[in-house]
Design a protein around this motif. Structure first.
Motif, PDB file in Angstrom:
ATOM      1  N   PHE A  56      36.156   4.456  29.058  1.00 45.89           N
ATOM      2  CA  PHE A  56      36.439   4.389  30.494  1.00 45.89           C
ATOM      3  C   PHE A  56      35.705   3.194  31.115  1.00 45.89           C
ATOM      4  CE2 PHE A  56      38.050   8.796  30.571  1.00 45.89           C
ATOM      5  CZ  PHE A  56      39.099   8.648  31.463  1.00 45.89           C
ATOM      6  N   LEU A  57      34.450   2.966  30.696  1.00 47.45           N
ATOM      7  CA  LEU A  57      33.671   1.865  31.258  1.00 47.45           C
ATOM      8  C   LEU A  57      34.212   0.504  30.810  1.00 47.45           C
ATOM      9  CD1 LEU A  57      30.059   3.314  30.850  1.00 47.45           C
ATOM     10  CD2 LEU A  57      31.405   3.142  32.952  1.00 47.45           C
ATOM     11  N   GLN A  58      34.645   0.391  29.562  1.00 47.31           N
ATOM     12  CA  GLN A  58      35.100  -0.895  29.050  1.00 47.31           C
ATOM     13  C   GLN A  58      36.559  -1.198  29.391  1.00 47.31           C
ATOM     14  OE1 GLN A  58      34.389  -1.267  24.857  1.00 47.31           O
ATOM     15  NE2 GLN A  58      32.173  -1.500  25.096  1.00 47.31           N
ATOM     16  N   PHE A  59      37.423  -0.196  29.359  1.00 47.35           N
ATOM     17  CA  PHE A  59      38.855  -0.447  29.487  1.00 47.35           C
ATOM     18  C   PHE A  59      39.498   0.149  30.736  1.00 47.35           C
ATOM     19  CE2 PHE A  59      37.947  -0.336  24.865  1.00 47.35           C
ATOM     20  CZ  PHE A  59      38.185  -1.677  24.611  1.00 47.35           C
ATOM     21  N   GLY A  60      38.690   0.781  31.600  1.00 46.62           N
ATOM     22  CA  GLY A  60      39.231   1.325  32.838  1.00 46.62           C
ATOM     23  C   GLY A  60      39.905   2.673  32.629  1.00 46.62           C
ATOM     24  N   PRO A  61      40.599   3.142  33.676  1.00 40.26           N
ATOM     25  CA  PRO A  61      41.203   4.481  33.619  1.00 40.26           C
ATOM     26  C   PRO A  61      42.287   4.627  32.554  1.00 40.26           C
ATOM     27  CG  PRO A  61      41.227   3.641  35.872  1.00 40.26           C
ATOM     28  CD  PRO A  61      40.727   2.549  34.986  1.00 40.26           C
ATOM     29  N   VAL A  62      43.089   3.606  32.344  1.00 36.91           N
ATOM     30  CA  VAL A  62      44.170   3.712  31.359  1.00 36.91           C
ATOM     31  C   VAL A  62      43.595   3.775  29.949  1.00 36.91           C
ATOM     32  CG1 VAL A  62      46.191   2.557  30.407  1.00 36.91           C
ATOM     33  CG2 VAL A  62      45.823   2.552  32.872  1.00 36.91           C
ATOM     34  N   GLY A  63      42.693   2.878  29.616  1.00 31.48           N
ATOM     35  CA  GLY A  63      42.067   2.864  28.288  1.00 31.48           C
ATOM     36  C   GLY A  63      41.242   4.116  28.049  1.00 31.48           C
ATOM     37  N   GLY A  64      40.546   4.580  29.088  1.00 28.99           N
ATOM     38  CA  GLY A  64      39.753   5.810  28.961  1.00 28.99           C
ATOM     39  C   GLY A  64      40.626   7.025  28.752  1.00 28.99           C
TER      40      GLY A  64
END
Length: 155
Positions: free
Chosen positions: A42-50
């Protein structure tokens, strides 16, 4: 990205190791590893990646639980891990039937202070004296039963 994959892999391995190690420690640590991988994604890739990482983590968790709880017990190796035998013995001898023993005379096999052992018709029973301390050899009367012993009184 590598740390996320490492945390997910470590989490799955720890959850799988839970089968072989007693206690819930490995499962808890494995769950924490997978949750940490989700937080990092979530921290590295935002809501979509998280969200994608969370779905992957939940899928891995479901797959691991399926293998451990459904598939593994059906295998020859898994059947060796499961204890299926039972113990048919009891820890104490059966207590007498209430109707057949209440009112009978008993002899104190040991001093009752207030608990001890009595003999009724040659059988030894654990007993509790309502009359307090009773010397060995005293004549008693069976007044009742509780869960594990006879209740006796002085005659």
């Amino acid at each position: 990205m590598n740390i996320i994959l490492i945390l997910f892999l470590l989490g799955v391995l720890l959850l799988a190791g839970e089968v072989f190690v007693p206690g819930a420690v490995l499962g808890i640590i494995g769950g924490i590893c997978m949750a940490a991988g989700c937080v990092i994604s979530f921290l590295q890739f935002g809501p979509v990646g998280g969200s994608v990482a969370t779905v992957v983590a939940l899928t891995l968790l479901a797959l691991t639980l399926y293998v451990e709880l459904v598939w593994l017990p059906k295998t020859r190796f898994g059947r060796k891990l499961i204890v299926e035998t039972t113990v048919g013995a009891t820890s104490q001898p059966p207590l007498a039937d209430k109707a057949s023993i209440v009112g009978k005379t008993a002899e104190a096999a040991t001093p009752l202070v207030p608990s001890g052992y009595v003999l009724v018709e040659g059988r030894r029973y654990e007993a509790f004296s309502q009359s307090g301390h009773v010397a060995k050899g005293a004549q008693l009367r069976v007044a009742g039963l509780d869960n594990f012993r006879l209740i006796v009184t002085k005659t």
